[in-house]
Design a protein around this motif. Structure first.
Motif, PDB file in Angstrom:
ATOM      1  N   GLN A 322     -18.230 -28.764 -15.478  1.00  0.00           N
ATOM      2  CA  GLN A 322     -19.222 -29.097 -16.496  1.00  0.00           C
ATOM      3  C   GLN A 322     -18.488 -29.029 -17.827  1.00  0.00           C
ATOM      4  O   GLN A 322     -17.401 -28.449 -17.899  1.00  0.00           O
ATOM      5  N   PRO A 323     -19.046 -29.624 -18.886  1.00  0.00           N
ATOM      6  CA  PRO A 323     -18.346 -29.570 -20.171  1.00  0.00           C
ATOM      7  C   PRO A 323     -17.947 -28.150 -20.554  1.00  0.00           C
ATOM      8  O   PRO A 323     -18.800 -27.266 -20.649  1.00  0.00           O
ATOM      9  N   ASP A 324     -16.653 -27.941 -20.754  1.00  0.00           N
ATOM     10  CA  ASP A 324     -16.094 -26.651 -21.158  1.00  0.00           C
ATOM     11  C   ASP A 324     -16.370 -25.536 -20.153  1.00  0.00           C
ATOM     12  O   ASP A 324     -16.377 -24.362 -20.493  1.00  0.00           O
ATOM     13  N   ARG A 325     -16.630 -25.903 -18.899  1.00  0.00           N
ATOM     14  CA  ARG A 325     -16.810 -24.908 -17.824  1.00  0.00           C
ATOM     15  C   ARG A 325     -15.999 -25.360 -16.623  1.00  0.00           C
ATOM     16  O   ARG A 325     -16.017 -26.537 -16.246  1.00  0.00           O
ATOM     17  N   ARG A 326     -15.286 -24.421 -16.008  1.00  0.00           N
ATOM     18  CA  ARG A 326     -14.370 -24.722 -14.917  1.00  0.00           C
ATOM     19  C   ARG A 326     -14.690 -23.855 -13.706  1.00  0.00           C
ATOM     20  O   ARG A 326     -15.557 -22.971 -13.788  1.00  0.00           O
ATOM     21  N   LEU A 327     -13.998 -24.099 -12.606  1.00  0.00           N
ATOM     22  CA  LEU A 327     -14.169 -23.213 -11.451  1.00  0.00           C
ATOM     23  C   LEU A 327     -13.854 -21.779 -11.864  1.00  0.00           C
ATOM     24  O   LEU A 327     -14.519 -20.830 -11.432  1.00  0.00           O
ATOM     25  N   GLY A 328     -12.841 -21.612 -12.713  1.00  0.00           N
ATOM     26  CA  GLY A 328     -12.505 -20.274 -13.201  1.00  0.00           C
ATOM     27  C   GLY A 328     -13.655 -19.628 -13.952  1.00  0.00           C
ATOM     28  O   GLY A 328     -13.834 -18.401 -13.917  1.00  0.00           O
ATOM     29  N   THR A 329     -14.474 -20.446 -14.638  1.00  0.00           N
ATOM     30  CA  THR A 329     -15.640 -19.908 -15.345  1.00  0.00           C
ATOM     31  C   THR A 329     -16.651 -19.359 -14.347  1.00  0.00           C
ATOM     32  O   THR A 329     -17.316 -18.351 -14.607  1.00  0.00           O
ATOM     33  N   GLU A 330     -16.778 -20.043 -13.208  1.00  0.00           N
ATOM     34  CA  GLU A 330     -17.685 -19.558 -12.163  1.00  0.00           C
ATOM     35  C   GLU A 330     -17.221 -18.190 -11.656  1.00  0.00           C
ATOM     36  O   GLU A 330     -18.026 -17.275 -11.478  1.00  0.00           O
ATOM     37  N   LEU A 331     -15.930 -18.056 -11.424  1.00  0.00           N
ATOM     38  CA  LEU A 331     -15.393 -16.771 -10.993  1.00  0.00           C
ATOM     39  C   LEU A 331     -15.629 -15.704 -12.056  1.00  0.00           C
ATOM     40  O   LEU A 331     -15.974 -14.558 -11.766  1.00  0.00           O
ATOM     41  N   SER A 332     -15.438 -16.104 -13.304  1.00  0.00           N
ATOM     42  CA  SER A 332     -15.618 -15.176 -14.418  1.00  0.00           C
ATOM     43  C   SER A 332     -17.069 -14.711 -14.534  1.00  0.00           C
ATOM     44  O   SER A 332     -17.336 -13.546 -14.830  1.00  0.00           O
ATOM     45  N   ASP A 333     -18.038 -15.635 -14.301  1.00  0.00           N
ATOM     46  CA  ASP A 333     -19.459 -15.257 -14.344  1.00  0.00           C
ATOM     47  C   ASP A 333     -19.748 -14.107 -13.390  1.00  0.00           C
ATOM     48  O   ASP A 333     -20.486 -13.168 -13.709  1.00  0.00           O
ATOM     49  N   HIS A 334     -19.176 -14.186 -12.194  1.00  0.00           N
ATOM     50  CA  HIS A 334     -19.407 -13.136 -11.193  1.00  0.00           C
ATOM     51  C   HIS A 334     -18.730 -11.835 -11.609  1.00  0.00           C
ATOM     52  O   HIS A 334     -19.279 -10.741 -11.398  1.00  0.00           O
ATOM     53  N   ALA A 335     -17.556 -11.932 -12.197  1.00  0.00           N
ATOM     54  CA  ALA A 335     -16.867 -10.726 -12.671  1.00  0.00           C
ATOM     55  C   ALA A 335     -17.653 -10.042 -13.787  1.00  0.00           C
ATOM     56  O   ALA A 335     -17.756  -8.807 -13.843  1.00  0.00           O
ATOM     57  N   LYS A 336     -18.234 -10.845 -14.664  1.00  0.00           N
ATOM     58  CA  LYS A 336     -18.995 -10.292 -15.793  1.00  0.00           C
ATOM     59  C   LYS A 336     -20.223  -9.526 -15.335  1.00  0.00           C
ATOM     60  O   LYS A 336     -20.691  -8.630 -16.027  1.00  0.00           O
ATOM     61  N   ARG A 337     -20.782  -9.896 -14.192  1.00  0.00           N
ATOM     62  CA  ARG A 337     -21.952  -9.196 -13.673  1.00  0.00           C
ATOM     63  C   ARG A 337     -21.660  -7.726 -13.409  1.00  0.00           C
ATOM     64  O   ARG A 337     -22.584  -6.909 -13.318  1.00  0.00           O
ATOM     65  N   HIS A 338     -20.380  -7.381 -13.298  1.00  0.00           N
ATOM     66  CA  HIS A 338     -20.003  -5.992 -13.003  1.00  0.00           C
ATOM     67  C   HIS A 338     -19.389  -5.301 -14.219  1.00  0.00           C
ATOM     68  O   HIS A 338     -18.726  -4.267 -14.086  1.00  0.00           O
ATOM     69  N   GLY A 339     -19.601  -5.882 -15.391  1.00  0.00           N
ATOM     70  CA  GLY A 339     -19.200  -5.214 -16.618  1.00  0.00           C
ATOM     71  C   GLY A 339     -17.870  -5.634 -17.200  1.00  0.00           C
ATOM     72  O   GLY A 339     -17.488  -5.167 -18.282  1.00  0.00           O
ATOM     73  N   ALA A 340     -17.132  -6.507 -16.520  1.00  0.00           N
ATOM     74  CA  ALA A 340     -15.860  -6.980 -17.069  1.00  0.00           C
ATOM     75  C   ALA A 340     -16.107  -8.042 -18.131  1.00  0.00           C
ATOM     76  O   ALA A 340     -17.136  -8.704 -18.139  1.00  0.00           O
ATOM     77  N   GLY A 341     -15.116  -8.202 -19.009  1.00  0.00           N
ATOM     78  CA  GLY A 341     -15.242  -9.241 -20.027  1.00  0.00           C
ATOM     79  C   GLY A 341     -14.996 -10.632 -19.480  1.00  0.00           C
ATOM     80  O   GLY A 341     -15.326 -11.629 -20.123  1.00  0.00           O
ATOM     81  N   GLY A 342     -14.435 -10.721 -18.276  1.00  0.00           N
ATOM     82  CA  GLY A 342     -14.107 -11.999 -17.659  1.00  0.00           C
ATOM     83  C   GLY A 342     -12.829 -11.869 -16.863  1.00  0.00           C
ATOM     84  O   GLY A 342     -12.399 -10.751 -16.528  1.00  0.00           O
ATOM     85  N   ILE A 343     -12.233 -13.022 -16.535  1.00  0.00           N
ATOM     86  CA  ILE A 343     -10.972 -13.013 -15.791  1.00  0.00           C
ATOM     87  C   ILE A 343      -9.931 -13.852 -16.519  1.00  0.00           C
ATOM     88  O   ILE A 343     -10.276 -14.685 -17.366  1.00  0.00           O
TER      89      ILE A 343
END
Length: 622
Positions: A322-343
């Motif tokens: 999606q615009p300015d969103r990548r597969l890596g962003t999807e992974l990052s969304d899941h990481a953020k659910r556990h308190g991380a800033g991202g990947i």
């Protein structure tokens, strides 16, 4: 954005419309439904919420994931907040007014009401309900609306309590306001009959018109929300929450189709590469001397860097879906659910202070080759472990295809991961509220707004454009009441729509004006105590001092109506001041002098009277 062949992709979509009802009291208590400012709160309390098993001993997957992040929820109470809202007292019986309104809506949707309404509990532990669940009841089923592309079935209509209003995020959790909690809300779910973004927008617009036709739904930001369920043939059902407007619905459907199509292509490529997700490993040593601010900060605070090798993923983690969103962003969304800033991942490195040498060392540490990618999380040790595991799980799903999930609508038309789709274990009976027998025969079917437009044009001779503005505006009930009391329809329509709009543009606080203010002012005009030209000025006074009556506002504005003798005297003065212009131009001077005459009278006299007197006085000079 690319336009797809939606039929070829097998797009199916459905809507869930959530609309607050404008009732006197809340659904299960006697508290008012008015919105309050957080600054008005008089007390607060905190809660921690945890998932509980259903009647069958099952725990909902979405609630379970939500509970993995420990958060404190603070609730702001007001002078009107009761023990039911605080979950310290059982709910009262269902509100009769809300039930009647929901049945009116069901009739407009050609739905079949149930014989008896039973209240259920729907597990929600995101803090938006003090009890950890939302009360909801099925009211009607099996309806239909029409769109240009064909009919869209209405699966069900639920009557439920609104959630608490989110005020702010804090380091420890979320602050909610209890003013909105418990406001009656109807949820309308369509069948998955929608096959294009345009049809989704049209269907939502039609449903919104039907809801407003009752004249008893709340209006304004946040009072209506749309969720969209989208899937394509080889994709998965994805629920997108919180779409705020009609244009947003069209963009969200189009964007979700692209996301799923891109994920399917990524999945196919990953399978061709025999991709796999490796084991999570500790790689803090690789970054012992790093200059990356994020990683350095985590390590200096005693944290760790965790990594997962993504075999066969090279170049695909950074692929845009999606615009300015990548597969890596999807992974990052899941990481953020556990308190991380991202990947971080190797498709975007070196960057963010991470050097080429560190990337090479990272690959070596996890045995990743040139066709592989590596994702890392830097945080405190527990967070890093949970976050990288979540990212790894999402990467594994990417090999399989598109996951079923609930996503959040972003303002730019993209979406981000929220939680898994809820399952059947989410619902169980509410034992504190008795069932309610339903009698649809006692409910009258409201007139649709587009039918009102036709009636206003025919019965009141209104211009079609003005008729539509009134019918679809917020004050059509005020207009109809004014006309019933004998007020000229054109004046009533212009006042509640055109005059209100002009005042709003002039930054007059028209939100302070009630229906009674408008009716009182219009009655003053009808009685001859106020010229219609003074309506805007009197409404301005009332908007700024809403405690006043219209009569007092007229006095304060200095707009008491004047008799014809006073009008003639003021007009003669205008004509005398402009005697040479009258002598040169004759009646052609009328337009210029009319404006001056009306200004001199300051809205104290009707324009038709002023016009007639002015013509007479000009003629007398010729």
């Amino acid at each position: 954005m690319t336009e797809f062949d939606y039929e070829e992709l097998g797009l199916v979509a459905g809507l869930e419309i959530h609309q607050q009802l404008d009732t006197e009291t809340k659904l299960f208590c006697n508290c008012p439904t008015t919105q309050r400012e957080a600054a008005e709160s008089v007390r607060s309390f905190t809660r921690y919420l945890h998932p509980t098993p259903s009647e069958l001993g099952e725990v909902d997957e979405a609630a379970l994931e939500e509970s993995q992040v420990e958060r404190e929820f603070e609730y702001l109470g007001y002078d009107s907040t009761c023990l039911v809202e605080e979950d310290d007292e059982p709910p009262h019986p269902m509100d009769d007014e809300a039930l009647e309104l929901s049945l009116e809506i069901a009739q407009l949707l050609s739905m079949t009401p149930v014989d008896q309404a039973h209240v259920m509990r729907k597990v929600v532990i995101d803090g938006s309900n003090t009890s950890g669940f939302q009360r909801t009841s099925l009211i009607a089923t099996d309806g239909e609306i029409q769109t240009e592309a064909g009919p869209v079935g209405i699966e069900d209509l639920m009557l439920e309590e609104e959630s608490a209003r989110r005020v702010e995020e804090t380091d420890s959790g979320v602050v909610f306001s209890l003013d909105r909690l418990g406001v009656p809300l109807v949820e309308i779910g369509t069948e998955p009959d929608i096959t294009s973004p345009k049809q989704a927008r049209e269907a939502a617009g039609r449903l919104g018109m039907i809801l407003r036709s009752t004249g008893s739904v709340k209006r304004g930001l946040g009072t209506i929300r749309q969720d969209v369920n989208v899937s394509i043939e080889e994709g998965a059902r994805v629920e997108v929450k919180g779409v705020q407007d009609l244009e947003g619905i069209e963009n969200i459907v189009r964007g979700e189709v692209r996301r799923q199509a891109e994920l399917l292509e990524i999945s196919e490529e990953l399978q061709d590469r025999n991709a796999a997700v490796g084991d999570v490993q500790a790689v803090s040593d690789v970054f012992a001397d790093t200059d990356s601010g994020v990683i350095r900060g985590a390590l200096d605070a005693g944290g760790a860097v965790k990594a997962v090798p993504l075999f066969g993923f090279d170049g695909l983690v950074g692929r845009e879906i999606q615009p300015d969103r990548r597969l890596g962003t999807e992974l990052s969304d899941h990481a953020k659910r556990h308190g991380a800033g991202g990947i971080f991942h190797t498709d975007e490195l070196p960057a963010y202070g991470v050097t080429e040498e560190e990337v090479v060392a990272l690959r070596d540490a996890v045995d990743a080759g040139e066709e592989d990618a590596v994702a890392i999380v830097a945080a405190d040790t527990e967070t890093a472990e949970l976050a990288i595991e979540a990212a790894a799980d999402r990467a594994a799903v990417a090999i399989e295809g598109v996951p079923e999930e609930t996503r959040d609508a972003n303002e730019d038309g993209t979406t981000s991961y929220l939680r898994p789709l809820p399952g059947a274990a989410r619902m169980y009976p509410e034992t504190d509220v008795p069932p309610v027998d339903i009698d649809p025969a006692a409910v009258e079917t409201p007139e649709l707004l587009d039918e009102k437009v036709d009636r206003y044009v025919e019965a009141y001779d209104l211009d079609p454009g003005l008729a539509e503005q009134v019918a679809f505006g917020r004050r059509f009930t005020t207009f109809e009441q004014a006309v019933e009391q004998g007020v000229d329809p054109a004046l009533a329509a212009t006042t509640v729509e055109s005059t209100s709009t002009e005042l709003r543009r002039d930054d007059v606080p028209v939100e302070n004006l009630t229906d009674e203010h408008f009716l009182d002012v219009l009655e003053q005009v009808d009685a001859g105590d106020l010229a219609k030209e003074g309506v805007g000025e009197v409404l301005t006074v009332l908007a700024e001092q809403p405690e006043l009556s219209a009569a007092t506002a007229i006095e304060e504005a200095g707009l008491g109506a004047v008799d014809e003798a006073a009008v003639r005297e003021a007009v003669r003065e205008v004509v005398e001041r402009n005697a040479s212009q009258v002598e040169d131009e004759g009646m052609e001077a009328f337009s210029a002098l009319m404006g001056e005459a009306m200004g001199a009278l300051r809205g104290k006299a009707d324009g038709e009277v002023v016009s007639s007197v002015l013509r007479e006085e000009i003629q007398a000079k010729l």
